[in-house]
Motif scaffolding. Sequence first.
Motif, PDB file in Angstrom:
ATOM      1  N   PRO A 269       0.516  -1.186  -0.072  1.00 57.87           N
ATOM      2  CA  PRO A 269      -0.111  -0.083  -0.091  1.00 57.87           C
ATOM      3  C   PRO A 269       0.813   1.436  -0.208  1.00 57.87           C
ATOM      4  O   PRO A 269       0.496   2.444  -0.587  1.00 57.87           O
ATOM      5  CB  PRO A 269      -0.681  -0.183   1.088  1.00 57.87           C
ATOM      6  CG  PRO A 269      -0.737  -1.521   1.456  1.00 57.87           C
ATOM      7  CD  PRO A 269       0.719  -2.761   1.193  1.00 57.87           C
ATOM      8  N   GLN A 270       2.159   0.854   0.550  1.00 57.48           N
ATOM      9  CA  GLN A 270       2.936   2.043   0.729  1.00 57.48           C
ATOM     10  C   GLN A 270       3.520   2.523  -0.768  1.00 57.48           C
ATOM     11  O   GLN A 270       3.234   3.942  -0.920  1.00 57.48           O
ATOM     12  CB  GLN A 270       4.310   1.864   1.327  1.00 57.48           C
ATOM     13  CG  GLN A 270       4.521   2.813   2.566  1.00 57.48           C
ATOM     14  CD  GLN A 270       5.690   2.852   2.797  1.00 57.48           C
ATOM     15  OE1 GLN A 270       6.411   1.766   3.092  1.00 57.48           O
ATOM     16  NE2 GLN A 270       6.370   3.925   3.429  1.00 57.48           N
ATOM     17  N   ARG A 272       1.632   1.617  -3.902  1.00 59.27           N
ATOM     18  CA  ARG A 272       0.473   2.015  -3.881  1.00 59.27           C
ATOM     19  C   ARG A 272       0.496   3.969  -3.905  1.00 59.27           C
ATOM     20  O   ARG A 272       0.016   4.577  -4.893  1.00 59.27           O
ATOM     21  CB  ARG A 272      -0.812   1.433  -3.659  1.00 59.27           C
ATOM     22  CG  ARG A 272      -1.808   1.975  -4.759  1.00 59.27           C
ATOM     23  CD  ARG A 272      -2.712   1.495  -4.091  1.00 59.27           C
ATOM     24  NE  ARG A 272      -3.580   1.810  -3.010  1.00 59.27           N
ATOM     25  CZ  ARG A 272      -3.678   0.442  -1.633  1.00 59.27           C
ATOM     26  NH1 ARG A 272      -4.238  -0.059  -1.707  1.00 59.27           N
ATOM     27  NH2 ARG A 272      -3.324   1.345  -0.363  1.00 59.27           N
ATOM     28  N   ASP A 273       0.353   4.044  -2.206  1.00 57.90           N
ATOM     29  CA  ASP A 273       0.280   5.281  -2.160  1.00 57.90           C
ATOM     30  C   ASP A 273       1.581   7.045  -2.797  1.00 57.90           C
ATOM     31  O   ASP A 273       1.275   7.552  -3.205  1.00 57.90           O
ATOM     32  CB  ASP A 273       0.352   5.390  -0.783  1.00 57.90           C
ATOM     33  CG  ASP A 273      -1.877   5.099  -0.337  1.00 57.90           C
ATOM     34  OD1 ASP A 273      -1.776   4.849  -1.158  1.00 57.90           O
ATOM     35  OD2 ASP A 273      -1.170   4.571   0.991  1.00 57.90           O
ATOM     36  N   TRP A 274       2.236   5.569  -3.230  1.00 64.60           N
ATOM     37  CA  TRP A 274       3.369   6.541  -3.845  1.00 64.60           C
ATOM     38  C   TRP A 274       3.323   7.251  -5.012  1.00 64.60           C
ATOM     39  O   TRP A 274       3.553   8.379  -5.345  1.00 64.60           O
ATOM     40  CB  TRP A 274       4.915   6.043  -3.677  1.00 64.60           C
ATOM     41  CG  TRP A 274       5.960   7.363  -3.811  1.00 64.60           C
ATOM     42  CD1 TRP A 274       6.954   7.452  -3.191  1.00 64.60           C
ATOM     43  CD2 TRP A 274       6.266   7.234  -4.982  1.00 64.60           C
ATOM     44  NE1 TRP A 274       7.855   8.233  -3.749  1.00 64.60           N
ATOM     45  CE2 TRP A 274       7.689   8.328  -5.070  1.00 64.60           C
ATOM     46  CE3 TRP A 274       6.349   6.321  -6.278  1.00 64.60           C
ATOM     47  CZ2 TRP A 274       8.029   8.436  -6.829  1.00 64.60           C
ATOM     48  CZ3 TRP A 274       7.411   6.352  -7.675  1.00 64.60           C
ATOM     49  CH2 TRP A 274       7.750   7.558  -8.247  1.00 64.60           C
ATOM     50  N   TRP A 275       3.144   5.854  -5.307  1.00 70.71           N
ATOM     51  CA  TRP A 275       2.882   6.155  -6.979  1.00 70.71           C
ATOM     52  C   TRP A 275       1.812   7.022  -7.074  1.00 70.71           C
ATOM     53  O   TRP A 275       1.474   8.277  -8.208  1.00 70.71           O
ATOM     54  CB  TRP A 275       2.498   5.176  -8.131  1.00 70.71           C
ATOM     55  CG  TRP A 275       3.795   4.443  -8.479  1.00 70.71           C
ATOM     56  CD1 TRP A 275       3.864   2.618  -7.410  1.00 70.71           C
ATOM     57  CD2 TRP A 275       4.351   4.391  -8.931  1.00 70.71           C
ATOM     58  NE1 TRP A 275       5.038   2.646  -8.098  1.00 70.71           N
ATOM     59  CE2 TRP A 275       5.171   3.163  -9.297  1.00 70.71           C
ATOM     60  CE3 TRP A 275       4.784   5.577 -10.301  1.00 70.71           C
ATOM     61  CZ2 TRP A 275       6.482   3.883  -9.819  1.00 70.71           C
ATOM     62  CZ3 TRP A 275       5.886   5.787 -11.114  1.00 70.71           C
ATOM     63  CH2 TRP A 275       6.745   4.400 -10.702  1.00 70.71           C
ATOM     64  N   ARG A 276       0.371   7.379  -6.693  1.00 73.53           N
ATOM     65  CA  ARG A 276      -1.227   8.155  -6.758  1.00 73.53           C
ATOM     66  C   ARG A 276      -0.272   9.174  -6.230  1.00 73.53           C
ATOM     67  O   ARG A 276      -0.051  10.005  -7.001  1.00 73.53           O
ATOM     68  CB  ARG A 276      -1.760   7.163  -5.767  1.00 73.53           C
ATOM     69  CG  ARG A 276      -2.587   6.489  -5.805  1.00 73.53           C
ATOM     70  CD  ARG A 276      -3.866   6.350  -5.571  1.00 73.53           C
ATOM     71  NE  ARG A 276      -4.521   5.080  -5.669  1.00 73.53           N
ATOM     72  CZ  ARG A 276      -4.893   5.067  -5.100  1.00 73.53           C
ATOM     73  NH1 ARG A 276      -5.376   4.591  -3.802  1.00 73.53           N
ATOM     74  NH2 ARG A 276      -5.979   3.437  -5.851  1.00 73.53           N
ATOM     75  N   SER A 277       0.727   9.750  -5.264  1.00 74.95           N
ATOM     76  CA  SER A 277       0.974  11.147  -4.950  1.00 74.95           C
ATOM     77  C   SER A 277       1.744  11.458  -6.452  1.00 74.95           C
ATOM     78  O   SER A 277       2.086  13.148  -6.517  1.00 74.95           O
ATOM     79  CB  SER A 277       1.868  11.387  -3.616  1.00 74.95           C
ATOM     80  OG  SER A 277       2.909  11.986  -3.641  1.00 74.95           O
ATOM     81  N   ALA A 321      -2.275   4.505 -10.637  1.00 78.97           N
ATOM     82  CA  ALA A 321      -1.885   6.519 -10.308  1.00 78.97           C
ATOM     83  C   ALA A 321      -2.302   7.259 -11.724  1.00 78.97           C
ATOM     84  O   ALA A 321      -2.787   8.282 -11.227  1.00 78.97           O
ATOM     85  CB  ALA A 321      -0.835   6.381  -9.572  1.00 78.97           C
TER      86      ALA A 321
END
Length: 692
Positions: A269-270, A272-277, A321
């Motif tokens: 999840p970390q 995944r969140d990085w790519w999104r941000s 993302a």
Amino acid sequence: MTAGSGDVTMYDCWLGYRRAGPEAVVAGSGDVLSRVAVSGASAVLRTALAELVRGLSALTGRVPAVVPEQTAGPLVLIAAPRSAAGAHALTTMTRTRGPADGEDEVIVMTALARPGQVVLTSNTEAGCLHAVFAFLRRLQAGQAPAGLHVADGTASRLRMVSHWDNLDGTIERGYAGASIFFKDGQVTQDLHRVRDYARLLASVGVNAVCVNNVNVTAEAARLLTAAHLPRLARLAGIFRDHGIRLFLSVSFDSPMILSGIRAADPLDPQVRDWWRSQAGQVYAHIPDLGGFQVKADSESRPGPSVYGRSQADGANVIADALRPFGGVVLWRAFVYDCWQDWRDRSTDRARACYDTFMPLDGAFGENVIVQAKLGPMDFQVREPPSPLLTALRLTSAAIEVQITQEYTGQQKDLCFLHPQWHEVMNGRAVVDGDVTTLAHVVSGHKTGRPNGGVTGVVNVGDDPSWTGHVLAQANLYAFGRLAWDPGIDPGTVAAEWVTATFGAAEPVASTVTRMLLDSWRVYESYTAPLGVGWMVTPGTHYGPSVDGYEYSRWGTYHFADREGIGVDRTAATGTGFTAQYEPGQARMYEDIGSCPDELLLFFHHVPYRHRLKSGKTVIQHIYDSHFDGAEDARRMLRDWLSLAGHLDPVRFEQVRSRLELQVANAKEWRDVVNSYFFRKSGIGDELGRKIF
Ligand code: GCV
């Protein structure tokens, strides 16, 4: 009469707008070419208007007046997609032409929708610009505007050129100078050249450009950060004005390189969140970025397999993302084991792409495009089509070709590649029992996944001629025309390019067209025989080295011994690669009796005395084709020299010096390959020619 002069002519490529048709066509067009108008005010439409003025000024010798769109009387009107004139012309023309199957962009040029006027329009704004270029191309070829009545559509949603440019300005497999985008670790400020490049691309309908190498270094990974995004945004703006979307190549390890995250596991999840941000930051600078291109688990690049995850897991975390921003992921299917043991004959690199990706059909997100090279190996001069491209049903796909001539003469040797691309793209495919073409399947309209397209690793650098060899400009031109219409005939495209580049006058037009159309066959004839490939100098990939890759880790072997040569890829006795094709094609390649001669050694290991369909033995074919190829290279040089005085000296000299290199290269190939096989087989040349 010469066809223009100097570096400017080289730099202009096919957009010099030298008048080619009979003077009467332009002169007889009444006043229609003396006034222009545009309905609509966007940046792309402004580019279209400026191009129309520029083209007409050069072709007619008179600068046309820009008048308001409602002006009555003769004029050329660029009509925006939703304008009244545009909508009217589009519906009339597409109705008269009949129903179009899944076209993404349609351009219309008509003199009938508004009597006395020519309307140029499209269903997209970029299409209006493409219509202007198509109109100017027709004028230049001598077509009278009064008779214009053309609707032309493309099924390829993505028509992209890909740069393998590095931040230090070097270009991987580049043969035309340094990068036009990067220098000394920075994005260029020379926007003038970028603008001219965008114009060239738009003129042949290209609608996407990926500016950096798929082999993304740690330094290049930083393109996704504020260190580079403002300058990249300026490049994107220039391309946007020409209807082209910018793409970036990204490293699968970006989360690790650019943040403190210790792994790039796509299911973390970390991560995944990085790519999104990070995608959010990129899109804040470039709101219409096309998306990312990724080379993962390929030739030692990082990828999802490190974490035991699939290619689909890897692609989807990035695609998720990008989805909120309308971006796509071009996920390269060039995944194979590049650490193979040459002693291991059971592993076949040709199988790798299909074996890896076919089981994942349906697992990729909507905005993932799986991008596979034209053939199963790697841009050799002759390969069969990639079976993955016709097999995928639930995944959007793109076919990748190589415009830069890594294995096809490196812009020293002339090799016009359109015939190769055309042959593969128009090859047989079967969907639900219907026989169609590979290009049609890749476009996605047959399978309901219309994100597909055509991408090409481009051949451009900062050389004054852009491509290092003036005649290699034809490959860039042809790429755009083929991406737009995979069915278009190479002869038509070669003649179009020659007319636009050198003019229609003889003897230049027919001589250069013939040279282009012969050149792929000639290059093939003096290099690796009958589809076997890979007899190139390791590393550089120019010039002969028959065993250069034979005992290496790259999976690229010809298996020549004293009895015979070729790779047995049959299902019956070989690696089973043939079984990856649909049954009709599988049978054709499997059966030595029906396998085409030019691919025989790709699919079969045969004795040197095996008789080809041509009636020759394999060994005699090797000798004959290499003697003929070297002679053909000399003939092309003679043909070019016969044009002395008909061409400007700068282009004439540049091509002459390249053809001289080609003659030397062809001779080297001839002697190395013929000597190798004579020594290996002990069989002499039937014609008793000199073999060393
Ligand atoms: C960008 C071939 C080339 C490499 C290239 C690779 C690829 O192996 O030699 O230079 O790397 O293809 O397509 O990723």
